[in-house]
Motif scaffolding. Structure first.
Motif, PDB file in Angstrom:
ATOM      1  N   PHE A   1       0.786  -1.307   0.020  1.00 16.56           N
ATOM      2  CA  PHE A   1       0.095   0.300  -0.189  1.00 16.56           C
ATOM      3  C   PHE A   1       0.676   1.139  -0.044  1.00 16.56           C
ATOM      4  N   SER A   2       1.795   1.316   0.839  1.00 16.44           N
ATOM      5  CA  SER A   2       2.818   2.466   0.844  1.00 16.44           C
ATOM      6  C   SER A   2       3.330   2.790  -0.369  1.00 16.44           C
ATOM      7  N   ALA A   3       3.812   1.682  -1.228  1.00 15.14           N
ATOM      8  CA  ALA A   3       4.313   1.627  -2.440  1.00 15.14           C
ATOM      9  C   ALA A   3       3.473   2.224  -3.543  1.00 15.14           C
ATOM     10  N   VAL A   4       2.512   1.619  -3.595  1.00 13.03           N
ATOM     11  CA  VAL A   4       1.134   2.169  -4.441  1.00 13.03           C
ATOM     12  C   VAL A   4       0.766   3.636  -4.482  1.00 13.03           C
ATOM     13  N   VAL A   5       0.756   4.100  -2.894  1.00 13.02           N
ATOM     14  CA  VAL A   5       0.646   5.524  -2.597  1.00 13.02           C
ATOM     15  C   VAL A   5       1.768   6.478  -3.220  1.00 13.02           C
ATOM     16  N   ALA A   6       2.851   5.817  -2.889  1.00 13.93           N
ATOM     17  CA  ALA A   6       4.035   6.695  -3.102  1.00 13.93           C
ATOM     18  C   ALA A   6       4.115   6.701  -4.848  1.00 13.93           C
ATOM     19  N   PHE A   7       3.798   5.652  -5.463  1.00 17.32           N
ATOM     20  CA  PHE A   7       4.110   5.712  -6.993  1.00 17.32           C
ATOM     21  C   PHE A   7       2.759   6.680  -7.489  1.00 17.32           C
ATOM     22  N   SER A   8       1.827   6.830  -6.840  1.00 17.63           N
ATOM     23  CA  SER A   8       0.653   7.684  -7.293  1.00 17.63           C
ATOM     24  C   SER A   8       0.840   9.116  -7.522  1.00 17.63           C
ATOM     25  N   ASP A   9       1.923   9.576  -6.890  1.00 19.64           N
ATOM     26  CA  ASP A   9       2.439  10.818  -6.934  1.00 19.64           C
ATOM     27  C   ASP A   9       4.024  10.863  -7.371  1.00 19.64           C
ATOM     28  N   PRO A  10       4.362  11.432  -8.642  1.00 17.27           N
ATOM     29  CA  PRO A  10       5.435  11.781  -9.227  1.00 17.27           C
ATOM     30  C   PRO A  10       6.585  12.042  -8.214  1.00 17.27           C
ATOM     31  N   ARG A  11       6.233  12.935  -7.272  1.00 15.79           N
ATOM     32  CA  ARG A  11       7.120  13.566  -6.095  1.00 15.79           C
ATOM     33  C   ARG A  11       7.516  12.690  -5.319  1.00 15.79           C
ATOM     34  N   THR A  12       6.749  11.404  -4.916  1.00 12.15           N
ATOM     35  CA  THR A  12       7.116  10.584  -3.959  1.00 12.15           C
ATOM     36  C   THR A  12       7.462   9.285  -4.390  1.00 12.15           C
ATOM     37  N   ALA A  13       7.746   8.880  -5.501  1.00 14.29           N
ATOM     38  CA  ALA A  13       8.234   7.803  -6.298  1.00 14.29           C
ATOM     39  C   ALA A  13       9.467   7.237  -5.616  1.00 14.29           C
ATOM     40  N   GLY A  14      10.302   8.156  -5.397  1.00 18.30           N
ATOM     41  CA  GLY A  14      11.477   7.832  -4.796  1.00 18.30           C
ATOM     42  C   GLY A  14      11.330   7.120  -3.383  1.00 18.30           C
ATOM     43  N   LEU A  15      10.416   7.627  -2.654  1.00 14.27           N
ATOM     44  CA  LEU A  15      10.202   6.577  -1.424  1.00 14.27           C
ATOM     45  C   LEU A  15       9.946   5.192  -1.696  1.00 14.27           C
ATOM     46  N   ALA A  16       8.836   4.952  -2.671  1.00 16.11           N
ATOM     47  CA  ALA A  16       8.686   3.472  -2.925  1.00 16.11           C
ATOM     48  C   ALA A  16      10.020   2.696  -3.429  1.00 16.11           C
ATOM     49  N   ILE A  17      10.511   3.449  -4.086  1.00 17.78           N
ATOM     50  CA  ILE A  17      11.861   2.490  -4.832  1.00 17.78           C
ATOM     51  C   ILE A  17      12.832   2.187  -3.390  1.00 17.78           C
ATOM     52  N   GLY A  18      12.968   3.353  -2.658  1.00 16.50           N
ATOM     53  CA  GLY A  18      13.882   3.298  -1.377  1.00 16.50           C
ATOM     54  C   GLY A  18      13.185   2.281  -0.483  1.00 16.50           C
ATOM     55  N   ALA A  19      11.943   2.201  -0.315  1.00 14.04           N
ATOM     56  CA  ALA A  19      11.433   1.501   0.928  1.00 14.04           C
ATOM     57  C   ALA A  19      11.516   0.023   0.254  1.00 14.04           C
ATOM     58  N   ILE A  20      11.109  -0.394  -1.135  1.00 14.60           N
ATOM     59  CA  ILE A  20      11.329  -1.820  -1.550  1.00 14.60           C
ATOM     60  C   ILE A  20      12.762  -2.304  -1.454  1.00 14.60           C
ATOM     61  N   PHE A  21      13.479  -1.480  -1.968  1.00 15.57           N
ATOM     62  CA  PHE A  21      14.893  -2.052  -2.006  1.00 15.57           C
ATOM     63  C   PHE A  21      15.458  -1.849  -0.455  1.00 15.57           C
ATOM     64  N   GLY A  22      15.260  -0.866   0.056  1.00 16.97           N
ATOM     65  CA  GLY A  22      15.901  -0.626   1.605  1.00 16.97           C
ATOM     66  C   GLY A  22      15.194  -1.788   2.377  1.00 16.97           C
TER      67      GLY A  22
END
Length: 583
Positions: free
Chosen positions: A155-176
């Motif tokens: 859910f955090s990844a989907v929400v982060a990807f939904s806004d271009p300004r927070t996509a880095g959160l999704a990549i960082g969280a999934i890999f991190g």
């Protein structure tokens, strides 16, 4: 699950037709034609470079600082409500709220989302008889249990990807989270309880995870993900599920006994008598173990007050002070969740049927869904400009609740009680979505305050917060004598997070006119993160078979040391101590 995920989707801002959605996985930059026309001088990330007296005007006049979803405007709060001299106080309050959001995510997933998923799987006959055990048990584990355990991450990844300004959160969280779980958690299990790893499941999971990491690395390298690649993520997970089921079926067929005890290569499963403690909503936390042996007739009011009590006073007295402190923080969350989310428990004779509370859920659960979808925009919408949607939902829910209350009894659940499991699944999914939206927004705000990239926030705060529950549960499982099961969970569970998180997160941002999402990493940190995860998997893939799958303290120390080195390199890269030469 699609309905629950739809709430996260609705948070995405509208993109012009024919314009590729650009998701920047480095620092926050303005995207789209309108934002680019203002130049990088209007990046919200640059607010701290302005004079403190200009902070509020900068935030309110800059389109890049507007938050598309969520109930609270954190940027406006920290830069407009609080004066500049009280910025440390605002940051402290935000940090405490961030921790509480992680508590909300954990409690909702553990006590409401997962139990309802288990009830749904039971109602769908996924593990109904012993004859089908060899197929349905692994299917249940890699689909429903993986979805339940990985719900906050996805859910955090989907929400982060939904806004271009927070996509880095999704990549960082999934890999991190991948690096953290495969090093710190796996290493901690080896330190707590040295064991022999399940060879074939371990190799299978690591190979699939390396494929997922390689696919993501290629997507980042080419800077875009097309429709076929997004579907490839989901297809790879389906192939993983099929592989798990077939391998288990073939192995048990070779043994000629579908219900025989686990072999030396399988993670041992605790029996019913060995289960440490049930994790359902109405477990011993809420006083079930103190119920009288002989049932007695209870009034509806008594049933309602007992069902709404998240605290067992006898258990409270015998627990240590730190447990009481943590429980005190959880009680308000659990009380609100008990009021709004029904839970069906197939292991109980009455299926956890609480007539007065379940009738109340007919009213509160739909209200919750409509008021959290798109931050309440749908619920507050007025039909024909006269009657609000929430009023219509309240009216219909009240009528249904009265009908169900009149036509049922306190002692026996109705035949349609399984419907409450689907209602509880949807309501808990909306709670997780709402908490994940606030979580992403507050992390973006902290990144702007401290001038940190979304990627470093994702690989640290978001990854740690989403992984802390798995860490404690896996280590507890290892201490209780099931280290192989805990170790398998480290590599098996995060496959779901990366494949479904990235695949579904990007797929839902595509449209028929533009089946393309651009991913443009502009920071060395993204490549450090991807390389570190790939290297940790290669290390385990080589070293574990080299030790004949005998994992001890030396292996655990190496993994934890590896994570500490990675974290130091990541932070040095973020603060430009380590950087690529531009000469």
């Amino acid at each position: 699950g699609a309905t629950g995920l739809a709430g996260a989707l609705s948070l995405a801002g509208a993109q012009p037709a024919g314009t590729p959605l650009l998701l920047d996985v480095g620092r926050t930059v303005p995207l789209g034609g309108d934002a680019l026309s203002h130049g990088r001088g209007l990046d919200c990330w640059e607010v701290r470079k302005q004079n403190s007296s200009e902070w509020c005007r900068f935030i309110r006049s800059n389109p890049d600082c507007q938050m598309d979803g969520g109930f609270l405007d954190y940027l406006n709060g920290v830069f407009c409500v609080f004066p500049p001299r009280l910025l440390p106080l605002a940051v402290t309050l935000y940090a405490l709220w961030l921790l509480y959001l992680f508590i909300i995510l954990g409690v909702t997933a553990e006590k409401f989302f997962c139990p309802n998923l288990s009830a749904i799987s039971t109602n769908l006959k996924l593990s109904h008889n012993v004859a089908a055990f060899s197929l349905t048990c692994p299917l249940h584990g890699v689909t429903f249990l993986a979805f339940g355990n990985g719900a906050p991450d996805v859910f955090s990844a989907v929400v982060a990807f939904s806004d271009p300004r927070t996509a880095g959160l999704a990549i960082g969280a999934i890999f991190g989270a991948g690096v953290f779980v495969t090093t710190v958690v796996a290493g901690g299990i080896a330190l707590v309880k040295p064991f022999t790893a399940a060879s074939r499941p371990f190799l299978r999971d690591v190979v699939f995870y390396m494929l997922a990491v390689f696919l993501t690395f290629m997507v980042l390298y080419f800077g875009r993900i097309r429709l076929g690649e997004a579907l490839g993520y989901l297809g790879l997970y389906v192939f993983y599920v099929v592989t798990v089921v077939l391998c288990t079926w073939i192995h048990r067929r070779q043994r000629g006994d579908g219900t025989a005890p686990p072999g030396p290569w399988e993670p041992e499963m605790p029996t019913d008598s060995e289960e440490p403690e049930p994790s359902g909503t109405n477990s011993s936390d809420y006083g079930e173990e103190y119920r009288p042996l002989l049932p007695s007739q209870e009034t509806s009011l008594r049933i309602l007050t007992t069902a709404l009590s998240p605290l067992d006073y006898r258990k409270w007295r015998r627990k240590p002070w730190y447990w009481r402190l943590f429980k005190a923080f959880r009680v308000p969350v659990e009380l609100v969740l008990l009021l709004t989310v029904p839970v069906v428990d197939p292991d109980k004779d009455d299926l956890n049927w609480k007539r007065p509370l379940n009738c109340l859920h007919i009213l509160t659960s739909p209200l919750l869904c409509i008021l959290t979808l798109k931050s309440g925009a749908y619920g507050l919408y007025q039909i024909q400009g006269i009657f609000p949607v929430w009023g219509l939902v309240t009216l219909v829910g009240s009528v249904l609740a009265i009908i169900i209350f009149i036509t049922t009894s306190n002692e026996e659940p109705p035949k349609y009680h399984c419907v409450f499991a689907f209602l509880g699944f949807l309501a808990s999914a909306m709670w997780i979505n709402a908490a994940a939206t606030e979580l992403v927004n507050i992390l973006r705000t902290l990144g702007i305050i401290f001038q940190l990239s979304n990627t470093v926030l994702g690989l640290t705060l978001l990854a740690w917060g989403n992984s802390i529950g798995d860490t404690f549960s896996d280590l507890t499982m290892a201490r209780q004598g099931y280290p192989r099961m805990a170790f398998s969970a480290c590599f098996g569970g995060i496959i779901f997070n990366i494949l479904v998180g990235v695949g579904l997160g990007c797929l839902l941002q595509m449209s028929s006119s533009q089946p393309l999402v651009k991913l443009e990493p502009d920071s060395l940190l993204v490549w450090v993160l991807a390389g570190a995860l790939g290297l940790s998997l290669v290390f385990s893939f080589v070293s574990v078979p080299a030790q004949c799958f005998q994992l001890g303290k030396a292996y655990g120390i190496c993994l934890i040391a590896y994570y500490l080195v990675f974290l130091c390199v990541a932070l040095l890269t973020e603060f430009r101590v380590i950087h690529l030469s531009t000469s």
